[in-house]
Design an enzyme around this catalytic site. Structure first.
Site, PDB file in Angstrom:
ATOM      1  CB  THR A 191      48.321  28.544  90.739  1.00 59.12           C
ATOM      2  OG1 THR A 191      49.296  28.283  91.746  1.00 59.12           O
ATOM      3  CG2 THR A 191      48.951  28.394  89.363  1.00 59.12           C
ATOM      4  CG  HIS A 217      48.306  32.070  97.937  1.00 55.38           C
ATOM      5  ND1 HIS A 217      48.056  30.726  97.789  1.00 55.38           N
ATOM      6  CD2 HIS A 217      47.689  32.436  99.087  1.00 55.38           C
ATOM      7  CE1 HIS A 217      47.328  30.293  98.797  1.00 55.38           C
ATOM      8  NE2 HIS A 217      47.074  31.318  99.589  1.00 55.38           N
ATOM      9  CG  ASP A 315      45.116  29.464 102.197  1.00 60.62           C
ATOM     10  OD1 ASP A 315      44.676  29.310 103.351  1.00 60.62           O
ATOM     11  OD2 ASP A 315      45.580  30.548 101.780  1.00 60.62           O
TER      12      ASP A 315
END
Length: 371
Positions: A191, A217, A315
């Site tokens: 994000t 991501h 992550d």
């Protein structure tokens, strides 16, 4: 604490559906809705919502134009909704450049959609993003500079944010070259990553001597457009990683969305593997920073500078722990400049990241250390 949401969409059905999903969490209240960008600008000024959900394609004034004006006058977190198309990818990236902080795919067209994660993803992102309202104006201005400069040069994780770091974090704005040997640069983000990656790569010289591995991501339909955009705003060559291609110095390889980017070979003869790995419940992301970074550790050992940028969850922490044990340098983006301090906060809390760096200074620090 309760948060207010302004929903912007030209479809009555979508506005109602969004309201239903958002208000399943008692902390969230949809205070009003707008059917076009012009209404959104007026209501944003009048109501001062904590966050706005914004569609892209609308009559009178589109979502991207509305984002630009809202961010110019009263910065507020804006969550975009995107279609799963190439055009949708370009529009979403334009919206992020304009100042929107994140996006979701528009998966609620059918009220009988069996994917129960849609509402969870929406509420999770809203709750995470409303806590982060600073630096929005500055990031918008920075990306505008990148866009105008000539080129010379998803499955959500349950943990929204990490716990605060107990010990004081060492935050730096510059480095003195350590003299350490490097063979690659590895960057992971989620994000807020599209904007952060553009800023990070923009200052690196075309003569950058090492390969760069990027894990962001992002849905599979978006990564080709994102690689092209990074290539346009960077001096180094940026490309979407392909299965079987040989790694070259001075090239940045972006992991394709929906799949995993792995490596095989040696540091002097490395080949990229793009593959599907069966989801056993432990792999939360496709692509996964951890999976790629673990292979980077196998191929490059400790001759790595690994950087964790803004993102939800944790992550990358496990693989960075492995890299650090091998002697790699680990940096993380600082909390103030991160849209979400989840990933960089996790690697910092684990005492893996040696330092935190403001986004404004990251690219120059990389240049000083590696070039």
């Amino acid at each position: 604490m309760n948060y207010t949401v302004l929903v912007v969409d030209d479809s009555i059905f979508h506005r109602r559906r969004l309201k239903e999903m958002i208000e399943e969490d008692a902390r969230l209240k949809v205070i009003d809705a707008a059917s076009n960008g012009k209404e959104a600008i007026l209501k944003a000024k009048e109501l001062s919502p904590d966050i706005i959900t914004m569609d892209v394609e609308m009559p009178v004034l589109d979502g991207i134009s509305a984002v630009k004006q809202i961010m110019q006058h009263q910065p507020v977190p804006i969550l975009m909704f995107s279609s799963l198309t190439a055009e949708g990818a370009d529009q979403t990236l334009d919206a992020l450049d304009a100042g929107a902080v994140d996006f979701l795919l528009k998966e609620f067209d059918n009220k009988f959609n069996p994917d129960k994660d849609v509402g969870f993803k929406l509420r999770s992102k809203i709750l995470t993003l409303v806590r982060k309202r600073h630096t929005l104006k500055r990031q918008t201005r920075d990306i505008a500079k990148l866009k105008n400069a000539p080129k010379t040069f998803i499955r959500a994780e349950k943990t929204l944010v990490t716990a605060p770091v107990a010990e004081p974090v060492k935050i730096i704005s510059g480095v003195v070259k350590s003299g350490k040997t490097y063979k690659c640069l590895a960057i992971g983000a989620s994000t807020g990553g599209p904007v952060a990656l553009q800023k990070t790569l923009a200052v690196l010289p075309a003569s950058f001597p090492y390969p760069i591995f990027l894990v962001q991501h992002m849905p599979g339909s978006f990564t080709e457009a994102f690689a092209q955009r990074l290539n346009q705003t960077s001096n180094v060559s940026v490309k979407l990683a392909k299965d079987g291609e040989k790694v070259q110095p001075g090239v940045a390889y972006l992991a394709p969305g929906g799949r995993q980017m792995l490596l095989k070979g040696t540091s002097s003869a490395c080949t990229i593997r793009i593959t599907d790995i069966e989801d056993d419940g432990r792999i939360l992301y496709k692509p996964s920073v951890d999976l790629t970074f673990f292979d980077i550790a196998k191929v490059y050992g400790g001759d790595v500078l690994a950087l964790i940028l803004t993102g939800m969850g944790s992550d990358g922490t496990e693989a960075c722990t492995r890299l650090k044990r091998l002697g790699a340098t680990i940096w993380a983006q600082d909390e103030k400049s991160s849209v979400v301090y989840g990933m960089p906060g996790a690697v910092t809390k684990a005492k893996v990241a040696q330092v935190n760096i403001d986004l404004e200074h990251i690219s120059q620090c990389i240049k000083s250390e590696m070039v």
